[in-house]
Motif scaffolding. Structure first.
Motif, PDB file in Angstrom:
ATOM      1  N   MET A 124       0.852  -1.174   0.000  1.00 60.77           N
ATOM      2  CA  MET A 124       0.000   0.000   0.000  1.00 60.77           C
ATOM      3  C   MET A 124       0.896   1.236   0.000  1.00 60.77           C
ATOM      4  N   GLY A 125       0.605   2.134  -0.907  1.00 57.92           N
ATOM      5  CA  GLY A 125       1.405   3.338  -1.031  1.00 57.92           C
ATOM      6  C   GLY A 125       0.907   4.463  -0.138  1.00 57.92           C
ATOM      7  N   ILE A 126       1.593   5.566  -0.225  1.00 60.83           N
ATOM      8  CA  ILE A 126       1.254   6.731   0.600  1.00 60.83           C
ATOM      9  C   ILE A 126      -0.141   7.274   0.282  1.00 60.83           C
ATOM     10  N   PRO A 127      -0.533   7.405  -0.998  1.00 58.37           N
ATOM     11  CA  PRO A 127      -1.896   7.921  -1.252  1.00 58.37           C
ATOM     12  C   PRO A 127      -2.986   7.049  -0.630  1.00 58.37           C
ATOM     13  N   GLU A 128      -2.838   5.725  -0.727  1.00 57.20           N
ATOM     14  CA  GLU A 128      -3.842   4.838  -0.161  1.00 57.20           C
ATOM     15  C   GLU A 128      -3.909   4.974   1.360  1.00 57.20           C
ATOM     16  N   GLU A 129      -2.750   5.151   1.985  1.00 57.83           N
ATOM     17  CA  GLU A 129      -2.726   5.333   3.443  1.00 57.83           C
ATOM     18  C   GLU A 129      -3.425   6.624   3.843  1.00 57.83           C
ATOM     19  N   ARG A 130      -3.197   7.689   3.092  1.00 57.20           N
ATOM     20  CA  ARG A 130      -3.847   8.967   3.410  1.00 57.20           C
ATOM     21  C   ARG A 130      -5.360   8.864   3.237  1.00 57.20           C
ATOM     22  N   ILE A 131      -5.787   8.177   2.172  1.00 52.44           N
ATOM     23  CA  ILE A 131      -7.223   8.007   1.947  1.00 52.44           C
ATOM     24  C   ILE A 131      -7.835   7.205   3.091  1.00 52.44           C
ATOM     25  N   GLU A 132      -7.149   6.150   3.530  1.00 49.23           N
ATOM     26  CA  GLU A 132      -7.646   5.323   4.636  1.00 49.23           C
ATOM     27  C   GLU A 132      -7.748   6.116   5.933  1.00 49.23           C
ATOM     28  N   ARG A 133      -6.876   7.083   6.142  1.00 50.41           N
ATOM     29  CA  ARG A 133      -6.928   7.901   7.362  1.00 50.41           C
ATOM     30  C   ARG A 133      -8.060   8.913   7.329  1.00 50.41           C
ATOM     31  N   LEU A 134      -8.440   9.369   6.140  1.00 52.60           N
ATOM     32  CA  LEU A 134      -9.453  10.418   6.041  1.00 52.60           C
ATOM     33  C   LEU A 134     -10.871   9.915   6.322  1.00 52.60           C
TER      34      LEU A 134
ATOM     35  N   VAL B 125     -13.797  14.223   2.807  1.00 51.52           N
ATOM     36  CA  VAL B 125     -14.181  13.355   1.691  1.00 51.52           C
ATOM     37  C   VAL B 125     -13.650  13.924   0.380  1.00 51.52           C
ATOM     38  N   ARG B 126     -13.794  15.218   0.179  1.00 53.13           N
ATOM     39  CA  ARG B 126     -13.283  15.840  -1.053  1.00 53.13           C
ATOM     40  C   ARG B 126     -11.773  15.723  -1.157  1.00 53.13           C
ATOM     41  N   ARG B 127     -11.086  15.857  -0.037  1.00 49.96           N
ATOM     42  CA  ARG B 127      -9.625  15.730  -0.040  1.00 49.96           C
ATOM     43  C   ARG B 127      -9.212  14.318  -0.433  1.00 49.96           C
ATOM     44  N   ALA B 128      -9.923  13.317   0.079  1.00 51.22           N
ATOM     45  CA  ALA B 128      -9.601  11.925  -0.269  1.00 51.22           C
ATOM     46  C   ALA B 128      -9.837  11.672  -1.754  1.00 51.22           C
ATOM     47  N   LYS B 129     -10.930  12.194  -2.290  1.00 50.78           N
ATOM     48  CA  LYS B 129     -11.202  12.026  -3.720  1.00 50.78           C
ATOM     49  C   LYS B 129     -10.143  12.718  -4.563  1.00 50.78           C
ATOM     50  N   ARG B 130      -9.693  13.859  -4.118  1.00 51.99           N
ATOM     51  CA  ARG B 130      -8.655  14.598  -4.856  1.00 51.99           C
ATOM     52  C   ARG B 130      -7.338  13.829  -4.851  1.00 51.99           C
ATOM     53  N   ILE B 131      -6.979  13.242  -3.721  1.00 44.34           N
ATOM     54  CA  ILE B 131      -5.764  12.434  -3.628  1.00 44.34           C
ATOM     55  C   ILE B 131      -5.847  11.252  -4.590  1.00 44.34           C
ATOM     56  N   ALA B 132      -7.003  10.602  -4.636  1.00 49.45           N
ATOM     57  CA  ALA B 132      -7.184   9.459  -5.531  1.00 49.45           C
ATOM     58  C   ALA B 132      -7.069   9.886  -6.995  1.00 49.45           C
TER      59      ALA B 132
END
Length: 92
Positions: free
Chosen positions: A1-11, A31-38
């Motif tokens: 699992m990479g850094i983006p996936e970890e950040r999404i999981e934390r949000l 939620v918007r921040r997680a979608k933007r990261i993805a």
């Protein structure tokens, strides 16, 4: 699992906590921040994330507070109380 996936999981838990505290705008921001990261990292949002957030208004869906959940024959119907959007998910 990479850094983006970890950040999404934390949000996702942060959005849940914000809804519990009654801060709908803050939850929407998470939620918007997680979608933007993805989007930026071409990462897929987890199924749990997609099912617990409204794709139209980006609010965290909590049954009884921001969502109405009904079961029908072979599907679950979730209606967002913020914008009125309806999402249907199959189950067996």
């Amino acid at each position: 699992m990479g850094i983006p996936e970890e950040r999404i999981e934390r949000l996702l838990p942060l959005a849940r906590e914000a809804i519990v505290a009654g801060e709908h705008d803050r939850a929407r921001t998470y939620v918007r921040r997680a979608k933007r990261i993805a989007e930026r990292n071409r990462a897929r949002l987890p199924r749990e994330f997609e099912r617990k957030t409204c794709s139209d208004c980006d609010v965290y869906l909590r049954p009884g507070v921001t969502a109405r959940v009904r079961t029908r024959t072979s599907r679950v119907v979730v209606r967002c109380l913020e914008c009125g959007a309806t999402h249907r998910y199959p189950f067996s």
